[in-house]
Design a protein around this motif. Structure first.
Motif, mmCIF file in Angstrom:
data_model
loop_
_atom_site.group_PDB
_atom_site.id
_atom_site.type_symbol
_atom_site.label_atom_id
_atom_site.label_comp_id
_atom_site.label_asym_id
_atom_site.label_seq_id
_atom_site.Cartn_x
_atom_site.Cartn_y
_atom_site.Cartn_z
ATOM 1 N N MET A 270 0.837 -1.183 0.000
ATOM 2 C CA MET A 270 0.000 0.000 0.000
ATOM 3 C C MET A 270 0.880 1.244 0.000
ATOM 4 O O MET A 270 1.790 1.385 0.802
ATOM 5 N N LEU A 271 0.633 2.149 -0.908
ATOM 6 C CA LEU A 271 1.388 3.388 -1.024
ATOM 7 C C LEU A 271 0.888 4.401 0.000
ATOM 8 O O LEU A 271 -0.310 4.648 0.093
ATOM 9 N N GLN A 272 1.814 4.951 0.782
ATOM 10 C CA GLN A 272 1.429 5.945 1.775
ATOM 11 C C GLN A 272 1.761 7.338 1.258
ATOM 12 O O GLN A 272 2.863 7.582 0.785
ATOM 13 N N LEU A 273 0.810 8.232 1.349
ATOM 14 C CA LEU A 273 1.044 9.610 0.958
ATOM 15 C C LEU A 273 1.723 10.351 2.103
ATOM 16 O O LEU A 273 1.347 10.191 3.261
ATOM 17 N N LEU A 274 2.717 11.136 1.779
ATOM 18 C CA LEU A 274 3.411 11.953 2.759
ATOM 19 C C LEU A 274 2.892 13.375 2.598
ATOM 20 O O LEU A 274 2.749 13.861 1.479
ATOM 21 N N HIS A 275 2.621 14.026 3.730
ATOM 22 C CA HIS A 275 1.961 15.327 3.645
ATOM 23 C C HIS A 275 2.419 16.213 4.796
ATOM 24 O O HIS A 275 2.312 15.834 5.962
ATOM 25 N N ILE A 276 2.920 17.406 4.455
ATOM 26 C CA ILE A 276 3.345 18.379 5.457
ATOM 27 C C ILE A 276 2.816 19.753 5.030
ATOM 28 O O ILE A 276 2.754 20.052 3.842
ATOM 29 N N VAL A 277 2.399 20.554 6.013
ATOM 30 C CA VAL A 277 1.896 21.903 5.739
ATOM 31 C C VAL A 277 2.795 22.893 6.479
ATOM 32 O O VAL A 277 3.000 22.767 7.692
ATOM 33 N N PHE A 278 3.324 23.859 5.744
ATOM 34 C CA PHE A 278 4.181 24.898 6.308
ATOM 35 C C PHE A 278 3.391 26.187 6.451
ATOM 36 O O PHE A 278 2.551 26.502 5.607
ATOM 37 N N TYR A 279 3.681 26.938 7.512
ATOM 38 C CA TYR A 279 2.997 28.216 7.785
ATOM 39 C C TYR A 279 4.038 29.316 7.951
ATOM 40 O O TYR A 279 5.104 29.095 8.523
ATOM 41 N N GLU A 280 3.686 30.506 7.483
ATOM 42 C CA GLU A 280 4.617 31.634 7.574
ATOM 43 C C GLU A 280 4.927 32.024 9.016
ATOM 44 O O GLU A 280 6.052 32.400 9.325
ATOM 45 N N ASP A 281 3.941 31.970 9.880
ATOM 46 C CA ASP A 281 4.113 32.451 11.242
ATOM 47 C C ASP A 281 4.011 31.313 12.255
ATOM 48 O O ASP A 281 3.579 30.214 11.939
ATOM 49 N N ARG A 282 4.400 31.630 13.470
ATOM 50 C CA ARG A 282 4.299 30.660 14.561
ATOM 51 C C ARG A 282 2.841 30.283 14.803
ATOM 52 O O ARG A 282 1.928 31.029 14.475
ATOM 53 N N ASN A 283 2.667 29.106 15.395
ATOM 54 C CA ASN A 283 1.342 28.607 15.781
ATOM 55 C C ASN A 283 0.361 28.511 14.612
ATOM 56 O O ASN A 283 -0.817 28.818 14.749
ATOM 57 N N PHE A 284 0.876 28.118 13.445
ATOM 58 C CA PHE A 284 0.065 27.799 12.265
ATOM 59 C C PHE A 284 -0.740 28.996 11.757
ATOM 60 O O PHE A 284 -1.864 28.850 11.302
ATOM 61 N N MET A 285 -0.134 30.155 11.827
ATOM 62 C CA MET A 285 -0.791 31.375 11.368
ATOM 63 C C MET A 285 -0.140 31.832 10.057
ATOM 64 O O MET A 285 0.950 31.418 9.714
ATOM 65 N N GLY A 286 -0.826 32.726 9.370
ATOM 66 C CA GLY A 286 -0.307 33.286 8.125
ATOM 67 C C GLY A 286 -0.546 32.351 6.946
ATOM 68 O O GLY A 286 -1.231 31.334 7.049
ATOM 69 N N ARG A 287 0.028 32.736 5.825
ATOM 70 C CA ARG A 287 -0.108 31.927 4.617
ATOM 71 C C ARG A 287 0.470 30.538 4.842
ATOM 72 O O ARG A 287 1.381 30.352 5.630
ATOM 73 N N SER A 288 -0.059 29.562 4.101
ATOM 74 C CA SER A 288 0.440 28.192 4.225
ATOM 75 C C SER A 288 0.804 27.628 2.857
ATOM 76 O O SER A 288 0.359 28.125 1.821
ATOM 77 N N TYR A 289 1.622 26.584 2.908
ATOM 78 C CA TYR A 289 2.020 25.859 1.699
ATOM 79 C C TYR A 289 1.977 24.368 2.021
ATOM 80 O O TYR A 289 2.606 23.917 2.966
ATOM 81 N N GLU A 290 1.179 23.617 1.252
ATOM 82 C CA GLU A 290 1.084 22.171 1.443
ATOM 83 C C GLU A 290 2.076 21.479 0.524
ATOM 84 O O GLU A 290 2.184 21.810 -0.648
ATOM 85 N N CYS A 291 2.783 20.510 1.079
ATOM 86 C CA CYS A 291 3.832 19.826 0.341
ATOM 87 C C CYS A 291 3.647 18.320 0.491
ATOM 88 O O CYS A 291 3.394 17.823 1.587
ATOM 89 N N MET A 292 3.787 17.598 -0.610
ATOM 90 C CA MET A 292 3.656 16.142 -0.587
ATOM 91 C C MET A 292 4.885 15.471 -1.188
ATOM 92 O O MET A 292 4.808 14.354 -1.687
ATOM 93 N N GLY A 293 6.009 16.162 -1.149
ATOM 94 C CA GLY A 293 7.247 15.610 -1.688
ATOM 95 C C GLY A 293 8.417 16.498 -1.317
ATOM 96 O O GLY A 293 8.323 17.320 -0.411
ATOM 97 N N ASP A 294 9.501 16.346 -2.027
ATOM 98 C CA ASP A 294 10.683 17.168 -1.780
ATOM 99 C C ASP A 294 10.455 18.593 -2.263
ATOM 100 O O ASP A 294 9.757 18.818 -3.254
ATOM 101 N N CYS A 295 11.051 19.540 -1.568
ATOM 102 C CA CYS A 295 10.995 20.950 -1.981
ATOM 103 C C CYS A 295 12.371 21.549 -1.739
ATOM 104 O O CYS A 295 12.796 21.709 -0.594
ATOM 105 N N ALA A 296 13.092 21.869 -2.809
ATOM 106 C CA ALA A 296 14.466 22.366 -2.708
ATOM 107 C C ALA A 296 14.555 23.822 -2.283
ATOM 108 O O ALA A 296 15.586 24.256 -1.781
ATOM 109 N N ASP A 297 13.475 24.591 -2.495
ATOM 110 C CA ASP A 297 13.516 26.010 -2.146
ATOM 111 C C ASP A 297 12.127 26.499 -1.753
ATOM 112 O O ASP A 297 11.295 26.787 -2.601
#
Length: 179
Positions: A1-28
């Protein structure tokens, strides 16, 4: 079974501000947001780096919330790149060497080691060959200090990889139970 990897980044502390969802490598990360001060790992495991292109200080994140990771890790900089760590369920095997280019005494490892000095009477580890599995190497005994992610491959010189002032003194396997 293939498992999806998922991470969400937030601009500010405590999950505030703009976000970016990532499901793989991100070099920049800068391509998606100007700063990143918190993140939430929805599934999987990731290494995050404080410089673009998977460089600089590294930190391992597994499923969970990291509302103020900068204070937690003592970083002065924010996340600039991330690499997903695929789940691995096979055997683990790594050879560690006390000198660069696989020189000096060699020890073959198949499990976690909380102190190279205590187990192998080895005061320095300067190269390694990862045959099987994914590993974390740590600057100090008992899995403390700065860390480096090791996947299968040859690592002939930690110094040439940018870890010249660092001595690795413990290591552990990244196990499927961490996912």
């Amino acid at each position: 079974m293939l498992q999806l990897l998922h991470i969400v980044f937030y601009e500010d502390r405590n999950f505030m501000g703009r976000s970016y969802e990532c499901m793989g490598d991100c070099a920049d990360m800068h391509s998606y947001m100007s700063r990143c001060h918190s993140c939430r790992v929805e599934s999987g495991c990731f290494m995050v780096y404080d410089r673009p292109n998977y460089m600089g200080n590294q930190y391992f994140f597994r499923r969970g919330e990291y509302g103020d990771y900068m204070n937690m890790m003592g970083w002065n900089n924010c996340i600039r790149s991330c690499r997903m760590i695929s789940m691995y369920r096979g055997s683990y095997r790594m050879r560690i060497y006390e000198r660069e280019n696989f020189g000096g005494h060699m020890h073959e490892c198949m499990d976690d080691c909380d102190s190279f000095m205590d187990r192998y009477h080895m005061s320095d580890c300067m190269s390694c060959h990862v045959m099987d599995g994914h590993w974390l190497m740590y600057e100090h005994p008992h899995y403390r200090g700065r860390m480096m992610y090791m996947r299968p491959g040859e690592y002939r010189s930690f110094r040439e990889m940018g870890y010249g002032g660092m001595r690795f003194m413990s290591m552990r396997r990244i196990m499927d139970s961490w996912y």
